[in-house]
Design an enzyme around this catalytic site. Structure first.
Site, mmCIF file in Angstrom:
data_model
loop_
_atom_site.group_PDB
_atom_site.id
_atom_site.type_symbol
_atom_site.label_atom_id
_atom_site.label_comp_id
_atom_site.label_asym_id
_atom_site.label_seq_id
_atom_site.Cartn_x
_atom_site.Cartn_y
_atom_site.Cartn_z
ATOM 1 N N LYS A 242 0.848 -1.604 -0.060
ATOM 2 C CA LYS A 242 0.005 -0.115 0.145
ATOM 3 C C LYS A 242 1.066 1.750 -0.200
ATOM 4 O O LYS A 242 2.138 1.399 0.621
ATOM 5 C CB LYS A 242 -1.186 0.156 1.463
ATOM 6 C CG LYS A 242 -0.324 -0.157 2.373
ATOM 7 C CD LYS A 242 -1.276 -0.380 3.457
ATOM 8 C CE LYS A 242 -0.267 -0.097 4.827
ATOM 9 N NZ LYS A 242 -0.915 -0.468 5.815
ATOM 10 N N TYR B 41 15.556 30.545 7.388
ATOM 11 C CA TYR B 41 14.006 31.086 7.862
ATOM 12 C C TYR B 41 13.399 31.206 9.149
ATOM 13 O O TYR B 41 13.990 30.009 9.832
ATOM 14 C CB TYR B 41 12.826 30.964 7.567
ATOM 15 C CG TYR B 41 12.359 30.986 5.681
ATOM 16 C CD1 TYR B 41 12.337 31.678 5.104
ATOM 17 C CD2 TYR B 41 11.993 29.450 4.866
ATOM 18 C CE1 TYR B 41 12.208 31.705 3.388
ATOM 19 C CE2 TYR B 41 11.779 29.813 3.460
ATOM 20 C CZ TYR B 41 12.080 30.524 3.257
ATOM 21 O OH TYR B 41 11.832 30.741 1.600
HETATM 22 C C1 LIG Z 1 -0.774 -1.739 6.532
HETATM 23 C C2 LIG Z 1 -0.917 -3.064 7.063
HETATM 24 C C3 LIG Z 1 -0.336 -4.216 7.326
HETATM 25 C C4 LIG Z 1 1.065 -3.821 7.998
HETATM 26 O O1 LIG Z 1 1.804 -3.639 9.017
HETATM 27 P P1 LIG Z 1 3.541 -3.294 9.100
HETATM 28 O O2 LIG Z 1 3.362 -3.119 10.454
HETATM 29 O O3 LIG Z 1 4.382 -2.744 7.553
HETATM 30 O O4 LIG Z 1 4.556 -4.978 8.669
HETATM 31 C C5 LIG Z 1 -0.451 -4.805 7.600
HETATM 32 N N1 LIG Z 1 -2.536 -5.521 7.777
HETATM 33 C C6 LIG Z 1 -2.358 -4.280 7.723
HETATM 34 C C7 LIG Z 1 -4.538 -4.328 8.132
HETATM 35 C C8 LIG Z 1 -2.018 -3.330 7.736
HETATM 36 O O5 LIG Z 1 -3.269 -1.784 6.883
#
Ligand SMILES: *Cc1c(COP(=O)(O)O)cnc(C)c1O
Length: 406
Positions: free
Chosen positions: A54, A284
């Site tokens: 994702k 800044y």
């Molecule tokens: C993002 C996510 C993961 C992965 O989590 P990590 O801690 O990055 O391994 C797994 N399951 C769900 C439902 C997520 O949203």
């Protein structure tokens, strides 16, 4: 604020920069991704690995990471949005693929048509079934139970009826309950008791589903920290994101200690290098002034590139030394103080020298964790927020011939 001291031994600027050298880039080592997948698969075995890609693979680039992960033995891919999953299908990726975060605007019909599995916490069920009818193809559904995180997922009170309704639709041939899953809240803090409570609730939800006749292909609960610290949460499939990218989910434990290799290096080149007098204000607000005559190096990355504006003090490595950023981080640039009269005292000008914000941490180099500390956030956010203005460059795209292929 007080600034950390520069650390490291100054090394001469190499005559030539690496092949990927250009103004700025996020260099993604696909061999590191493959290594991490092989390692996590070995840790999780006999459970299988879902590579969570994702958010453009946490900033690493979803399509190349997904391909590398599959080639190294991940059997599943996971995204939050259906639109992210569709982009992987459009790139020709055919692995089992789950998307779990929907809205009433989500395109369930496109998901069903593309053979994308969808998470279902309750309200989605009617929409998924409508999509299956429209596509004349059964939907592949993973029912999600909220075992304590309080985000999506059916509460245990609502679970019974969700399972019952889903099974009625399965009997009508409109869907198949492929998976049952939940998500953990505190697995990155292994000493906390709530993971045990969530595990117990998950087992209860599985028992209820089994009583209702559900026979899922995959039951899945573990994220990266649980994969690494809680074998009892592995079930049939682990959903790993952070570990895939070689980062540690645990405070005080390095990727190396976990057998992981950070895959992303964010680097640029010094864009200006000049001597200034004592008392020169920097950036800044003039919140920083040089304590003595000094040399300033200008680093052409800023918050538009995803460097957190709040992260003054974060390290930039130039010629073997980690220098803290001084003064405010601006939209396009930030400044490091190279120390007293670096140039006029005979040091080489660092104009054009490579400047590394973070990488694999080898040789004392800065890490995403260092920037997370400077920004008051976690390493997930540091890599994910690197913006599209920083081109992604891929190295080690093809496995070496001696790599063990699964
Ligand atoms: C993002 C996510 C993961 C992965 O989590 P990590 O801690 O990055 O391994 C797994 N399951 C769900 C439902 C997520 O949203």
């Amino acid at each position: 604020m007080t600034y950390p001291a520069a650390t490291g031994d100054f090394r001469p600027v190499p005559e030539s920069l690496p092949a990927y050298a250009e103004e700025r880039s996020a260099v993604i080592d696909l061999e590191a991704i493959r290594h991490n997948v092989r390692h996590l698969a070995a840790v999780a075995s006999p459970a299988r690995v879902m590579a969570v890609v994702k958010a453009d693979a946490y900033g690493h680039g979803a399509v190349p990471v997904a391909r590398a992960a599959i080639s190294a033995g991940a059997h599943w891919l996971g995204t939050a949005h259906i639109s992210e999953a569709l982009a992987l299908r459009a790139a020709g990726i055919e692995a089992p693929l789950l998307a779990w975060l929907h809205t009433p605007e989500s395109n369930f019909a496109a998901a069903v048509a593309a053979g994308i599995d969808v998470g279902c916490s309750g309200w989605e069920l009617e929409r998924i079934v409508a999509a299956a009818r429209e596509q004349e193809r059964p939907a592949r559904v993973h029912l999600k139970v909220d075992t304590g995180l309080g985000r999506n997922g059916a509460t245990l009170d609502a679970w019974d009826s969700l399972v019952g309704e889903a099974m009625e639709y399965q009997d009508q041939g409109l869907l198949r309950v492929v998976g049952i899953f939940s998500h953990l809240a505190v697995a990155d803090e292994p000493e906390r008791p709530e993971t045990d409570d969530q595990l117990a609730a998950f087992r209860e939800a599985l028992a209820i589903a089994q009583d209702a006749g559900v026979d899922p292909e995959v039951r899945h609960l573990a994220n990266t920290p649980a994969t690494l610290s809680r074998p009892d949460t592995h079930f049939d499939l682990v959903r790993v994101g952070l570990g895939l990218y070689g980062l540690s989910p645990f405070e005080g434990q390095s990727p190396d200690e976990l057998g992981l290799r950070p895959a992303m290096t964010v680097r640029t080149v010094v864009s200006h290098c000049k001597d200034v007098q004592a008392g020169q204000g920097v950036s800044y607000g003039l919140n920083y002034r040089t304590g003595s005559a000094s040399t300033l190096g200008l680093i052409p990355l800023g918050y538009a590139d995803g460097v957190p504006r709040i992260a003054t003090g974060g390290p930039v490595r130039v010629s073997g030394v980690n220098y803290p950023v001084v003064g405010r981080i601006a939209m396009d640039q930030m400044v490091i103080d190279l120390g007293p009269l670096h140039v006029s005292a005979g040091g080489p000008s660092l104009l054009g020298a490579e400047a590394v914000l973070f990488g694999n941490g080898g040789d004392g180099g800065p890490t995403a964790e260092d920037w997370a500390r400077a920004a008051g956030t976690n390493n997930y956010e540091i890599v994910t927020r690197i913006s599209p203005r920083v081109p992604r460059r891929y190295i080690n795209e093809e496995p070496a011939s001696d790599e063990n292929r699964p």
